[in-house]
Design a protein around this motif. Structure first.
Motif, PDB file in Angstrom:
ATOM      1  N   VAL A  53       0.843  -1.195   0.000  1.00 55.54           N
ATOM      2  CA  VAL A  53       0.000   0.000   0.000  1.00 55.54           C
ATOM      3  C   VAL A  53       0.878   1.244   0.000  1.00 55.54           C
ATOM      4  O   VAL A  53       1.887   1.311   0.705  1.00 55.54           O
ATOM      5  CB  VAL A  53      -0.924  -0.010   1.247  1.00 55.54           C
ATOM      6  N   ALA A  72      -5.821  -2.595   5.148  1.00 55.59           N
ATOM      7  CA  ALA A  72      -5.670  -2.865   3.717  1.00 55.59           C
ATOM      8  C   ALA A  72      -5.546  -4.367   3.465  1.00 55.59           C
ATOM      9  O   ALA A  72      -5.066  -5.108   4.320  1.00 55.59           O
ATOM     10  CB  ALA A  72      -4.430  -2.145   3.195  1.00 55.59           C
ATOM     11  N   ASP A  78      -8.031  -4.701  -1.495  1.00 55.74           N
ATOM     12  CA  ASP A  78      -8.359  -3.305  -1.156  1.00 55.74           C
ATOM     13  C   ASP A  78      -7.037  -2.595  -0.889  1.00 55.74           C
ATOM     14  O   ASP A  78      -6.600  -2.444   0.241  1.00 55.74           O
ATOM     15  CB  ASP A  78      -9.275  -3.242   0.067  1.00 55.74           C
ATOM     16  N   GLN A  79      -6.398  -2.195  -1.995  1.00 55.56           N
ATOM     17  CA  GLN A  79      -5.079  -1.567  -1.900  1.00 55.56           C
ATOM     18  C   GLN A  79      -5.166  -0.048  -1.931  1.00 55.56           C
ATOM     19  O   GLN A  79      -4.211   0.614  -2.328  1.00 55.56           O
ATOM     20  CB  GLN A  79      -4.184  -2.046  -3.062  1.00 55.56           C
ATOM     21  N   ARG A  80      -6.315   0.482  -1.505  1.00 57.59           N
ATOM     22  CA  ARG A  80      -6.401   1.952  -1.474  1.00 57.59           C
ATOM     23  C   ARG A  80      -5.194   2.516  -0.715  1.00 57.59           C
ATOM     24  O   ARG A  80      -4.730   1.922   0.262  1.00 57.59           O
ATOM     25  CB  ARG A  80      -7.688   2.389  -0.762  1.00 57.59           C
ATOM     26  N   THR A  81      -4.728   3.671  -1.138  1.00 56.56           N
ATOM     27  CA  THR A  81      -3.601   4.268  -0.421  1.00 56.56           C
ATOM     28  C   THR A  81      -4.056   4.646   0.981  1.00 56.56           C
ATOM     29  O   THR A  81      -5.253   4.797   1.251  1.00 56.56           O
ATOM     30  CB  THR A  81      -3.089   5.525  -1.142  1.00 56.56           C
ATOM     31  N   VAL A 122      -6.156   7.786   0.892  1.00 53.30           N
ATOM     32  CA  VAL A 122      -7.518   7.601   0.375  1.00 53.30           C
ATOM     33  C   VAL A 122      -8.370   6.871   1.408  1.00 53.30           C
ATOM     34  O   VAL A 122      -9.533   7.210   1.632  1.00 53.30           O
ATOM     35  CB  VAL A 122      -7.476   6.848  -0.972  1.00 53.30           C
ATOM     36  N   ARG A 123      -7.769   5.884   2.056  1.00 51.67           N
ATOM     37  CA  ARG A 123      -8.494   5.135   3.092  1.00 51.67           C
ATOM     38  C   ARG A 123      -9.001   6.103   4.164  1.00 51.67           C
ATOM     39  O   ARG A 123     -10.145   6.011   4.614  1.00 51.67           O
ATOM     40  CB  ARG A 123      -7.529   4.112   3.713  1.00 51.67           C
ATOM     41  N   ASP A 136     -11.579   8.736   2.523  1.00 54.77           N
ATOM     42  CA  ASP A 136     -12.867   8.106   2.222  1.00 54.77           C
ATOM     43  C   ASP A 136     -13.761   8.096   3.462  1.00 54.77           C
ATOM     44  O   ASP A 136     -14.987   8.134   3.361  1.00 54.77           O
ATOM     45  CB  ASP A 136     -12.666   6.656   1.735  1.00 54.77           C
TER      46      ASP A 136
END
Lengths: 662, 662
Positions: A347, B171, B175-178, B181-182, B185
């Motif tokens: 990540v 993560a 679900d590799q959102r940065t 962003v996590r 969001d």
């Protein structure tokens, strides 16, 4: 000679008829996709006052098939062009020698007289370099509105860095506008923001220079106000921040001209050769992140100082830098903890690094100079690849194209003109030389090209080596490794499973090579170069059985990557119209060998194109055009990242790709 | 006692019927606009766990007529309220003693039982302090959604500083959102921007705290991510950065409660008492700007440290500061060259100073804490006045109001409920004490109130002095000067032209005072205080003829200012419904004396209101509400600045205003 000849008339109608994208020249001379060509450029320049400068000499070594225009462009040699190397603007006039086998295209005929053609004049973008050539480049004509960068990309100059010279009316009791409003009223096409550092100087600079000043603007930030007219001095530096090598290009953003280019090894090398070892270092030692950050800073600072010195540019006149690096290099340069990049689920802290001051990454340029970092698509498809996509127009070209940046971590992008997919393949250290017995970096003494004649006899050499620097061979670099394996597969010395054949079999299939099979320790090797006739095999430069296995694994990882991407889009090998081999390693692979070992799809070698340092080219584009920079950010939305380690069919595909099929 | 009594029912219908703006209480007890009252507050508090804390004692000295609620509010003493001191919410319950002559309003009757009223309970916003009072303040009830600041301003809490506690999913490969962003969001009502300093910590903070973190946000900037839930700790500091005195108020922006208030002299004093001498210092010495900036930084830093210590708050939990200062103080604090402010045509570098880090103005708070500076309308109507306008609602109130900040430079704002005009009047140093023979700052020993009985006889004193600190008089501060002149005009010891009358005339008009006329050197004086019966006049505290002239010039400058503004809007004195006397000096003027000498329009004293430290109140409002902060910026557009020095009728009006007309 210094002035390009005036040729036959050329009208815009021609451009319209022929289109702007397709290169309309005669078929390029076919080449066999092996070896290297040397281009010797003689570059003529002119001083500010129009006087001619002594010509500069530059030697450039490229894979065959690259156009003279691209070869120059990638190496920071500016040639006039407004169409971006598509053969339509008829401006990139160069004189080629020998010109005997350089074909004359119909565009050349329209541009030059017969006498000029006979004298070697050609359009540089239509000359495919298939042999060594001398190239004379005339001085640049008027200041361009556009510059050519990347792979035939024509960039309209609209840099984020702007300078505006203004002469303001002095304040009176009936016009008490603030100094800032007085200035911004005169630059009313921008919504300028001024930080406190500019305000600290603003009033005294205005008054000391009789309200005649130059505003220095990056995006819409007013970063300085300089006395008098300094609009001529506006520079920026594009950095390709590689794990191994870092390249800096000093650009005049007013003209798009590269002023100086230089490169050096990344000073982070002592922490490990690849990103994983550097991330590990930060996990084991609290001080390592700080030291890695400092090493990155020192590298960038040294390059910046050097290009400024070489270009004769005051570092205070450099107001912006762009950095294209992979996610780990970007994190380390910014002092961001890279640990989550190194462990599943891989990540990033953020896809788009924030804009910072150049001073925050260790650069001593203008004190308020900005640093732009390219965004990343994923932990292993970083800003360097986004820059590369920008430079190669992956998001604009309607053709089906495959982009492969070959390295320890190999990034792959596939576009069918509509959808764009990307992925990362862990190729391992084969290409960097580290895991190869006689491996070395692509430096003097490295064998980079190998040709084999299995049935040579008499004086004809069975093995012909191309060595960097034309010195005694010392080892094998990545492209040499690929050539070696490809040639041995071709002649049957390596079977489809990657095993060196027995001596008996060798005598049959390749009698001239059989005596090169030997043992070093417990391992079978193929001797490439014997320093002395009676040297022991261990003293020779050789390819070992284990080396072959390393390359097999690397190529299997890579070809599994693009195979699965092709599958995702329902495409076959033959649908791929162009393969771009990118990166400092990929650009020097022999297309024929890459096809031979299956590193790229089975395609005619002319479809395999060395793309040069595309990360650096992308960084230049971001500095020359805010539109292109916005395009880089847009790629984050347009490109779908495919995580291979998550796919159930990965292992099967990988095993399938291990063999060297015909 | 600690719990406020529950009184009769109160319904929203009452509020609606009576409106929210007009104070509906019984007519306040009339006062004569002279002297001072002392209020002794006993403040009860409660700890986090609800346990009662030992009560705190606070003494406060205010001009008569100020409400108990305002007196508390201006001094950082929090009293429950949701209506902003307009008598409608019935929440600001206090117990007054002695309560004999504190009238009971119909709102008090609706709020309290007869027994409670008999016990001294009243609504604090309806009690005009016309004599010394003891005031008991019960603990605050529930956490408010609004806070009361400024002059009866009710501010809905919507601070720029926010904390958000979030618990995020970890993560995974799917679900590799940065990390960024996590986080964002989870806070999707804001468009968060993260700088590199947050990104440097983000990944490790998330992982060390199991993805349970508190985001620290100022405006839409994510300035930090703290492990766990720290939402309870969100503080900011409001600074009134005066030329003479600097006040710091530590605020809990979650509740709007002032936690600690303190003040000190501006450490720039050694460079001169007023803005002009400090600007001159920077013009004569290249080092002076740097040293003045450091002095401002040291002052702010010392105040910040002190309020944090007093409030028991970790400075790392202070994330924002707001600074209200005049244009020169603002420029010096930011290190901006002030020279153009000091010479015609009096130009600022910028009206709105850029947002900076608090660390850039010398504060050691949270390292990414922000500093907001109020914008200025002109070189001499600065951010302190804009803050004051905000605090007094000059842009919202529909009444015709005049705002006067009395000082060396006097700022004047006039609003007729539609248009707002502002101007600056150069009053000179009379009020600061510097140019007055026996002048001194409003500190212990300063005569601040003077009453004269021209016909006193026997033991009755002819001159009654109010002295700060109730000690032996040492000198005369600004309000004492105005009182002295006003009283001597009233009894005829000063004629309309400002001359001390002859001894003969004195014996006739003021027999009890005649013997106080004396000579010091060549100058006639009026002795206010004799340390010993046989002291020489020069050893006494006196008012000199020249002192009277100084005040005459100052009041003429000021009254010329508001006269011309009234003229601009076509208004008469009597049209002015309220005069707000602001600033550390103006707030302590006797309204009666101010009217007497013509410093303010001839109006009933009840229309003359001491407004307190409105700059500091405005700074608090800016911290508590982004809406109010936007209102301050909007004032730049709404207010018309009138340059007096440019007007042909200025001199005539000035001469006209010099006399002390009846």
């Amino acid at each position: 000679m210094s002035t390009p000849p005036e040729g036959p008339d050329f009208s815009l109608a021609d451009v319209a008829r022929e289109g702007l994208i397709e290169r309309p020249g005669a078929e390029p001379v076919p080449h066999d996709g092996t070896g290297r060509v040397d281009l010797s450029f003689t570059v003529h320049g002119r001083a500010e006052d129009g006087a001619e400068l002594p010509p500069a000499e530059r030697g450039v070594r490229v894979p065959p098939g690259v156009t003279v225009f691209d070869a120059a462009s990638w190496n920071g040699i500016a040639i006039d062009s407004t169409c971006g190397g598509h053969g339509t603007c008829h401006k990139c006039k160069v004189r080629i020698s020998p010109q005997a086998d350089v074909p004359v295209t119909r565009h050349d005929r329209r541009t030059f007289t017969d006498a000029q053609l006979g004298d070697g004049w050609r359009l540089g973008c239509l000359v495919n370099a298939t042999r060594d050539l001398a190239v004379e480049v005339p001085p640049l004509t008027t200041r361009p509105k556009a510059a050519t960068v990347g792979i035939g990309r024509q960039v309209i100059l609209r840099p984020a860095l702007q300078k505006r010279y203004v002469e303001l009316a002095e304040a009176t009791l009936s016009d008490q506008r603030t100094d800032l409003v007085r200035l911004t009223d005169a630059i009313d096409d921008l919504e300028l923001k001024a930080d406190v550092h500019v305000l600290r100087r603003l009033s005294s600079v205005l008054r000391q220079s009789d309200f005649k000043v130059t505003a220095v603007i990056v995006d819409e930030d007013l970063i300085d106000v300089e006395p008098g007219d300094t609009t001529g001095a506006r520079y920026a530096i594009a950095f390709d921040l590689g794990t191994t090598t870092v390249v800096g290009t000093l650009l005049d953003v007013g003209t798009g001209t590269p002023v100086a280019v230089t490169s050096m090894l990344n000073a982070q090398q002592p922490f490990g050769g690849d990103v994983i070892t550097r991330i590990s270092a930060t996990m084991m030692d609290d001080q390592a992140l700080g030291r890695l950050q400092q090493a990155a800073a020192a590298t960038l600072a040294q390059l910046a100082a050097q290009v400024c010195r070489e270009g004769g540019v005051d570092p205070q006149h450099v107001y912006e830098v762009a950095v294209a690096g992979n996610a780990t290099m970007t994190a380390l340069a910014l002092g961001i903890d890279p640990e989550p990049l190194g462990v599943a689920p891989f990540v990033m802290s953020a896809a788009q690094p924030p804009s910072v001051l150049a001073s925050e990454i260790g650069l001593s340029l203008h004190p308020r100079a900005r640093a732009f970092f390219f965004p990343a698509l994923g932990a292993y498809v970083g800003g360097d690849i986004v820059a590369g996509m920008l430079a190669t127009g992956m998001d604009r070209d309607k053709r089906t194209r495959l982009f492969i940046d070959v390295g320890t971590n190999c990034e792959i992008v596939l576009s069918d003109g509509e959808k764009i997919l990307s992925t990362a393949a862990p190729a391992g250290p084969a290409f960097e030389g580290g895991a190869i017995r006689c491996g070395m970096r692509a430096a003097d003494g490295a064998i980079e090209v190998i040709k084999v004649d299995a049935t040579a006899s008499g004086d004809a050499p069975a093995v012909t080596l191309g060595v960097i620097g034309d010195v005694e061979p010392k080892g094998l670099c990545g492209s040499g490794l690929v050539d070696a394996v490809a040639e041995l597969v071709r002649v049957g010395m390596l079977d489809a499973t990657g095993r060196l054949v027995t001596e008996e079999a060798a005598k049959e299939v390749a009698p001239a090579l059989a005596d090169r099979l030997a043992m070093v320790g417990e391992e079978r090797v193929f001797v490439l170069h014997r320093p002395t006739p009676d040297a022991e095999p261990a003293e020779c430069v050789y390819l070992s059985q284990r080396d072959v296995r390393e390359l097999q694994f690397a190529k299997a990882a890579i070809s599994t990557g693009w195979s699965l991407l092709l599958e995702e889009l329902g495409l076959e090998h033959r649908d791929v119209q162009q393969v771009l081999l990118a990166g400092s390693f990929g650009s020097y692979l022999s297309p024929a060998s890459a096809v031979r070992i299956g590193l790229v799809p089975k395609l005619p070698v002319l479809r395999i194109v060395a793309a040069g340092n595309v990360a650096g080219e992308g960084a230049k584009m971001a500095l020359l055009s805010v539109r292109e920079r916005a395009g880089a950010l847009a790629l984050l939305e347009e490109v779908t990242y495919v995580e291979l380690s998550d796919r159930p069919d990965f292992n099967e595909a990988f095993v399938d790709q291990l063999s060297f099929k015909a």
